[in-house]
Design a protein around this motif. Structure first.
Motif, short mmCIF file in Angstrom:
data_model
loop_
_atom_site.label_atom_id
_atom_site.label_comp_id
_atom_site.label_asym_id
_atom_site.label_seq_id
_atom_site.Cartn_x
_atom_site.Cartn_y
_atom_site.Cartn_z
N SER A 51 15.66 8.29 -20.41
CA SER A 51 16.75 7.36 -21.07
C SER A 51 16.53 5.74 -20.73
O SER A 51 17.12 4.72 -21.26
CB SER A 51 18.33 7.49 -20.74
OG SER A 51 18.39 7.43 -19.33
N ALA A 159 19.77 13.05 -25.48
CA ALA A 159 20.69 11.76 -25.27
C ALA A 159 19.51 10.58 -24.88
O ALA A 159 19.79 9.49 -25.16
CB ALA A 159 21.58 12.20 -24.20
N ALA A 163 19.21 7.13 -26.56
CA ALA A 163 19.44 5.66 -25.73
C ALA A 163 18.40 4.81 -26.20
O ALA A 163 18.43 3.57 -26.21
CB ALA A 163 19.68 6.09 -24.74
N ASP A 193 31.38 13.98 -28.50
CA ASP A 193 31.15 13.05 -27.79
C ASP A 193 29.37 12.47 -28.15
O ASP A 193 29.45 11.41 -28.24
CB ASP A 193 30.97 13.28 -26.36
CG ASP A 193 32.09 12.73 -25.56
OD1 ASP A 193 33.40 12.13 -26.39
OD2 ASP A 193 32.62 12.93 -24.50
N LEU A 194 28.90 13.61 -28.42
CA LEU A 194 27.55 13.13 -28.70
C LEU A 194 27.19 12.75 -30.00
O LEU A 194 26.49 11.92 -30.30
CB LEU A 194 26.58 14.67 -28.43
CG LEU A 194 26.30 15.00 -27.05
CD1 LEU A 194 25.55 16.49 -27.07
CD2 LEU A 194 25.61 14.08 -26.07
N ARG A 197 27.79 9.20 -30.49
CA ARG A 197 26.72 8.46 -30.06
C ARG A 197 25.57 8.46 -31.03
O ARG A 197 24.52 8.07 -31.05
CB ARG A 197 26.04 9.07 -28.90
CG ARG A 197 26.99 8.85 -27.49
CD ARG A 197 26.37 9.90 -26.43
NE ARG A 197 27.24 10.01 -25.19
CZ ARG A 197 27.07 9.43 -24.21
NH1 ARG A 197 25.72 8.80 -23.99
NH2 ARG A 197 27.67 9.12 -23.22
#
Lengths: 808, 110
Positions: A51, A159, A163, A193-194, A197
Motif C-alpha cells: 500500500s 486494499a 490505495a 467498508d471496502l 473505498r
C-alpha cells in the motif's frame, strides 16, 4: 567437532529459531538455504509495503551484517533439491552440504486454482516480495486488478492496490468475506467498508477461466460475469510446502508430521513453521510459529521443551478497517451469544459464551476491547459476575446492573433520543403531554424513530415514563423474537436505507440473533426479492420446503406435482402426458383441484426432476401450486360457447395467468374471471376477481374463501381487456410492495383501506409506474423452476446410499 | 467407531441438508452456516416429518410439517415441546463428510 546444523528456508519461523539459538550461545556451524534471493524479512508487513506505507528496507529483520556476525553460511537464491537421509547430506544445484541436524522450514506455497489461463503473464499470487513488486508495478492509477479470494491475504492485496489507485475487484467463492474469521454480520460490514473505498466485491463468485491472448485480459466467472483485468492476484489459500520432505520419505500428512519437540519421523530432522502438521493441525498465523521456534531451539540445545498450540486472534492489516476475531465463534448447543449492534456507527460485537466461560469473540468497527476479551478467552476465566455488562468491555466490568427505564428517566431533557432526526427527550415528552399517546403520533409529530427506527425502544420507554399506566406498548408485535421491529418497519427500512441482503438487514436493524430464525428468514428473503428484483438473489435455504422444492410436501414426506393449465384449459396431448407420467412414476392419486387443474399426489422427492422433465417435454410448466405467488386463474367458458357469456372470460383468464405467473407475493394469490354476473367461476370470493358485463369488466378484490369467507369489494370498472390487465398487474405490484409476509390480500386491504389502493391504481402515472416495476420483476422471476431443477437430478436424490453396506 | 465417507462437504448446501439412505431408515446430514455438520434421523418424532427439509437457523432446524424445533447437536426438541431425535456422529475431514455407522447398526430395525 562442532555440530553441523543445516536450515532449509529463511522465513520468520526459522529466523526466530536462530535468534534463540545464538542468544543461548549455540556454537555449531549453521548453513542457511533460501530459495528466495534474500534473507529473512517480516512477511506480515508486505501489505504496508504494497500500500506504500512502508518500504522493503523497513521490514528486513535480519540483514547481511547479522548473518555474518553469527557466522551463518548463507545460501540465498539456492533452492535445495534433495535430502539424502542415509548419508545426512542436503543437495542444492551447487552441491551437497552434510548435516548433523537438519531443520526444514519451507513454509507454504500459494494454492493455484486449476482454471484455464492460470499460467498467463499477469497472474500472480501474494506470497513474497516478487509478488508484491509485481502488484506495485501493475497498480498505476486506472489499471484494473482482480483479486481472487476474499480472505485475509486477498483483501490486504486488494486494499493495497486500491490505495495505489488501481480499480480493484475481489471475487470470493463464499457468501461473505473472510468466512473463516467472521460471521455474516461482520462480513457484511467489512464489505461495506471496502466498497466505500471503491473496491468492488463479488461474493458467491466461482472463477471459471482467466482470459487473455498473450497476457491476462479478463476473468470469467461461472455465472457468466466478466471482469477486465490487467493483473490477477490469486489468494485462495496456501498449502504446506512438503515436496522435499515427501521425496525424502518423511511422514507427511497435510504437512510434515512433527511431535511436541518439532521432530519429524527421522530423529535427525526437524521441521517448523507453515510446512508442519502437529496433532493434525496446520499453522498459518505467526504466534504459534514463534512458539515452535522457541521449542525447536531448546530441543537443538538438548533442553526439554514441548510445543502446545494456543488460541490465536486475527486482525486485518488494512488501515482504517477495525476487525477482530478470536477463539471459537461457531454456534453450538450449550453456547450463548451476546450480540451488540450500533448501526449508526457500523459497530458489531458478538461474544460467545460456553457455560461460565468466554470462548470466542467477533468484533467489527470498534475493536478497542479486543485484547481484553482475548485475554478472558485464553485464561478461561469464570465471567458470570461480569456477564450483564461484559459486552461493554473492561470499563463497565462489574459495575451495577442498570435498569433501562431508570437510565432513561435519568436522562436530561436535552439528551438526544433519535440520532437520525436530532430529536431530544424534551421534545418527545412535550409531544406526549400535548396528546400524542401512540408511537405513530409521536413519530408523526416529532419524527423521532421515523428514519432508521433503532431508537423505537427508547421512544417507547420515554412514553412509558411520561404516560405511566396510560401507556400500552405498540399493539403491532415485532416480526419475531430476533428483532423489536414490526414487519411494516422492516419493509420500510429495507427500502429507505437500501438494504440488499439478509446480513445487511440483520446488522443495520440490530437483529438480536446471529442468523435469524424460521420465521424471519423467509419473510426477509421475500421482502428483499420483492424490493430489489435485479440486485438481490433468492436465498433457497431461507425458503419453506414447498417453495424450495417447487412441490407441495404431503404428510408422509412425498410431494404433489401440479402442472400449470392456463385458465383451466387443457388438451388431449397434455392429458395424455399427465396420464403417462402418473403411470411411469406410479403416482398413487390423480386428483382434480379446486383451481381447475390436475394434481399428481404422492411423488417421491428423487422422482421430481424426472417427472418435471417429462411434463416440460410435453410443453407444461410448474403450476406454482405450492407458492406464495400466483396460483390459478379460474374461468368459465364465456362467449366462446356459453349462451349467456358477455365477454371472452376464458381468453382473459389465460392472458391474466400468462401475465402474472412466476411472481412471488406475500401470500398465495388466486384469481377468477366470470363471463357474466351468474359468476360460474366464483370470482367474487377470490383475491382478485373479474366479472364480465355487457359494458366491460368489474374488477373486485380482497375476497376470501378459506379460514375466512368474504365477498370481494369493487376496485374499478373498466371498458377493455387491456385495462383489466394493467389494473390487475398494478394492484398485485402494490400488494407485493406493501403487504407484510403471509398476509393475504383481504387482510392487507383491511389494514391499508380499499380507498388508498384504488387511488394508487386509478391514477394513470402511479398505475404505469407500478406496472413498470412489476414488469422489471417479472423479467427476472417469470421462469419455469422445473426446467432449471430438472437439469440437476442428483441434487434431489439421497447423497449416499448405505443400505447395502449396513446390511453386510 | 467406523466413520463412513458419505459426500463432499460442498454436496450439502449451507443452512441445508442432504439425506443418506440406510437399511435402518434415512439419516439427514445438516450443514450449518459456519460449516459444521450434524447427522440425525430424518424423522420428526411428532408426525414423522422429514427434518432434512426444514429451515436451518444457527444450530437448530424447524420441522417443515408442523414447526417443531430441534437442536442439531443433541436432537432435543426446543421450547415448550418435548421429544428428541436420534443423533449420529458426524464430522468433516479434508472437505469430506464422515458419519458414524456403528450406532446405526446398534439400533433395532424399525
Amino acid at each position: 567437532m562442532k555440530q553441523r546444523l543445516v536450515v532449509i528456508g529463511a522465513g520468520m519461523a526459522s529466523g526466530r529459531m536462530l535468534e534463540h539459538l545464538f542468544e543461548a550461545g549455540f556454537d555449531g556451524e549453521v548453513t542457511l538455504f533460501n530459495a528466495e534471493p534474500r534473507g529473512n524479512y517480516n512477511r506480515l508487513m508486505l501489505s504496508p509495503v504494497l500500500s506504500g506505507e512502508k518500504t522493503y528496507d523497513q521490514i528486513v529483520t535480519h540483514d547481511a551484517g547479522w548473518y555474518e556476525s553469527h557466522g551463518v553460511d548463507c545460501r540465498f537464491g539456492e533452492p535445495v533439491v534433495k535430502i539424502d537421509r542415509e548419508n545426512k547430506v542436503v543437495y542444492s544445484a551447487q552441491g551437497g552440504v552434510p548435516y548433523d541436524a537438519l531443520v526444514i522450514a519451507t513454509g507454504s506455497a500459494p494454492f493455484i486454482l486449476p482454471v484455464p489461463g492460470k499460467d498467463l503473464p499477469g497472474v500472480c499470487t501474494y506470497r513474497d516480495l516478487e509478488d508484491t513488486n509485481a502488484m506495485i508495478a501493475a497498480s498505476r492509477p486506472g489499471a484494473k486488478a482482480v483479486v481472487i479470494g476474499g480472505g485475509l491475504l486477498g483483501l490486504e492485496a486488494a486494499a493495497g492496490m486500491a490505495a495505489r489507485g488501481a480499480e480493484v475487484t475481489v471475487i470470493h467463492l463464499m457468501g461473505h468475506l473472510m468466512e473463516r474469521q467472521l460471521d455474516p454480520a461482520a462480513g457484511y460490514l467489512l464489505q461495506k467498508d471496502l466498497e466505500a473505498r471503491g473496491i468492488r466485491i463479488h461474493c458467491k463468485g466461482a472463477t471459471k477461466a482467466i482470459l487473455g491472448r498473450d497476457r491476462v485480459e479478463a476473468v470469467l466467472l461461472e455465472d457468466g460475469t466478466v471482469y477486465d483485468a490487467d493483473l490477477v492476484c490469486m489468494a485462495v489459500g496456501i498449502r504446506p510446502e512438503v515436496r522435499l520432505a515427501h521425496d525424502a520419505h518423511l511422514e507427511v500428512g497435510r504437512g510434515i508430521v512433527v511431535d511436541d519437540q518439532m521432530r519429524t519421523s527421522d530423529p535427525a530432522i526437524y521441521a517448523l513453521g507453515e510446512c508442519v502438521e502437529h496433532d493434525k493441525q496446520l499453522f498459518g498465523l505467526v504466534a504459534p510459529l514463534y512458539d515452535q521456534a522457541k521449542v525447536l531451539a531448546a530441543t537443538l540445545l538438548g533442553q526439554e521443551a514441548a510445543f502446545k498450540p494456543v488460541q490465536t486472534a486475527t486482525k486485518l492489516k488494512v488501515t482504517g478497517v477495525d476487525l477482530f476475531s478470536a477463539g471459537d465463534f461457531a454456534e453450538a448447543p450449550g453456547r450463548e451469544d451476546i450480540v451488540f449492534r450500533d448501526p449508526g456507527r457500523g459497530v458489531y460485537k458478538r461474544l460467545i459464551l460456553e457455560g461460565e466461560r468466554l470462548i470466542g469473540a467477533v468484533m467489527y468497527g470498534d475493536t478497542a476491547d479486543g485484547s481484553w476479551f482475548f485475554d478472558l478467552i485464553r485464561q478461561g476465566k469464570d465471567v458470570s459476575d461480569l456477564r450483564d455488562t461484559l459486552i461493554f468491555g473492561p470499563a463497565y466490568a462489574g459495575g451495577p446492573t442498570a435498569n433501562p427505564l431508570a437510565a432513561v428517566a435519568a436522562l436530561p431533557p436535552e439528551a438526544e433520543i433519535c440520532g437520525c432526526n436530532g430529536v431530544c427527550k424534551g421534545r418527545i415528552v412535550q409531544a406526549i403531554e400535548g396528546g400524542a399517546t401512540t408511537l405513530d403520533m409521536v413519530r408523526a409529530q416529532t419524527k423521532a424513530s421515523a428514519s432508521c427506527g433503532t431508537c423505537t425502544g427508547l421512544v417507547e420507554q420515554v412514553m412509558a415514563l411520561t404516560l405511566g399506566d396510560g401507556f400500552t406498548a405498540n399493539a403491532n408485535p415485532p416480526m419475531c423474537k430476533c428483532t423489536d421491529h414490526t414487519h411494516e418497519d422492516v419493509r420500510r427500512l429495507i427500502k429507505s436505507r437500501g438494504l440488499k441482503s439478509i446480513p445487511a438487514v440483520m446488522q443495520e436493524l440490530g437483529w438480536k440473533t446471529s442468523g435469524g430464525c424460521a420465521t424471519c428468514r423467509p419473510a426477509l428473503n421475500y421482502y428483499l426479492l420483492s424490493d430489489w428484483p435485479l440486485e438481490y438473489r433468492d436465498d433457497r435455504q431461507s425458503r419453506f420446503v414447498n417453495e424450495r422444492n417447487h412441490a407441495n410436501i404431503q404428510k408422509d414426506g412425498t410431494y404433489s406435482v401440479v402442472p400449470r393449465m392456463w385458465g383451466g384449459v387443457t388438451t388431449p396431448a397434455e392429458l395424455r402426458a399427465i396420464a403417462d407420467a402418473a403411470e411411469k412414476y406410479a403416482v398413487p392419486m390423480v386428483k382434480v383441484t379446486g383451481g381447475q387443474r390436475i394434481d399428481l399426489l404422492g411423488v417421491r422427492k428423487e422422482d421430481l426432476p424426472a417427472i418435471w422433465a417429462d411434463l416440460n417435454a410435453a410443453g407444461m410448466v410448474s403450476g406454482h401450486a405450492y407458492a406464495k405467488g400466483l396460483r390459478t386463474v379460474k374461468t368459465c367458458v364465456g362467449t366462446e360457447f356459453c349462451r349467456f357469456g358477455t365477454q371472452d372470460s376464458t381468453g382473459l383468464g389465460i392472458k391474466l395467468e400468462k401475465l402474472l405467473w412466476g411472481a412471488w407475493t406475500p401470500a398465495k394469490v388466486k384469481l377468477a374471471v366470470s363471463g357474466c354476473p351468474r359468476n360460474c367461476a366464483e370470482a367474487t370470493c377470490k383475491d382478485v376477481g373479474v366479472v364480465c358485463v355487457e359494458s366491460g369488466y368489474q374488477i373486485g378484490v380482497a375476497g376470501a374463501a378459506g379460514m375466512d369467507v368474504k365477498e370481494t369489494e369493487p376496485l374499478l370498472t373498466v371498458a377493455t381487456e387491456d385495462e383489466v390487465l394493467e389494473v390487475v398487474a398494478a394492484f398485485i405490484q402494490l400488494y407485493r410492495e406493501n403487504a407484510r409476509y403471509l398476509h393475504r390480500i383481504y387482510k392487507w386491504v383491511a389494514k391499508v383501506g380499499l380507498d388508498w389502493c384504488r387511488a394508487q391504481v386509478a391514477d394513470p402515472a402511479a398505475r404505469a409506474a407500478l406496472v413498470e416495476r412489476f414488469r422489471i420483476s417479472q423479467s427476472v422471476y417469470q421462469t419455469d423452476p422445473w426446467a432449471e431443477h430438472a437439469a440437476r437430478p442428483a441434487d434431489w436424490a439421497p447423497v449416499a446410499d448405505l443400505t447395502l453396506r449396513a446390511a453386510e | 467407531m467406523t466413520m463412513i465417507d458419505i459426500a463432499a462437504l460442498d454436496d450439502i448446501p449451507r443452512e441445508g441438508a442432504r439425506v443418506v439412505r440406510t437399511a435402518l431408515g434415512c439419516i439427514a446430514v445438516f450443514r450449518t452456516a459456519d460449516d459444521r455438520v450434524f447427522a440425525l434421523d430424518d424423522r420428526c418424532p411428532h408426525k414423522g416429518g422429514p427434518l432434512s427439509e426444514g429451515i436451518v437457523h444457527g444450530s437448530l432446524v424447524t420441522c417443515p410439517l408442523h414447526g417443531m424445533v430441534f437442536d442439531l447437536a443433541t436432537g432435543l426438541a426446543q421450547g415448550a415441546d418435548t421429544g428428541s431425535v436420534a443423533t449420529h456422529p458426524a464430522r468433516v475431514e479434508r472437505g469430506r463428510v464422515l458419519i458414524g455407522l456403528e450406532v446405526m447398526r446398534a439400533r433395532p430395525a424399525a
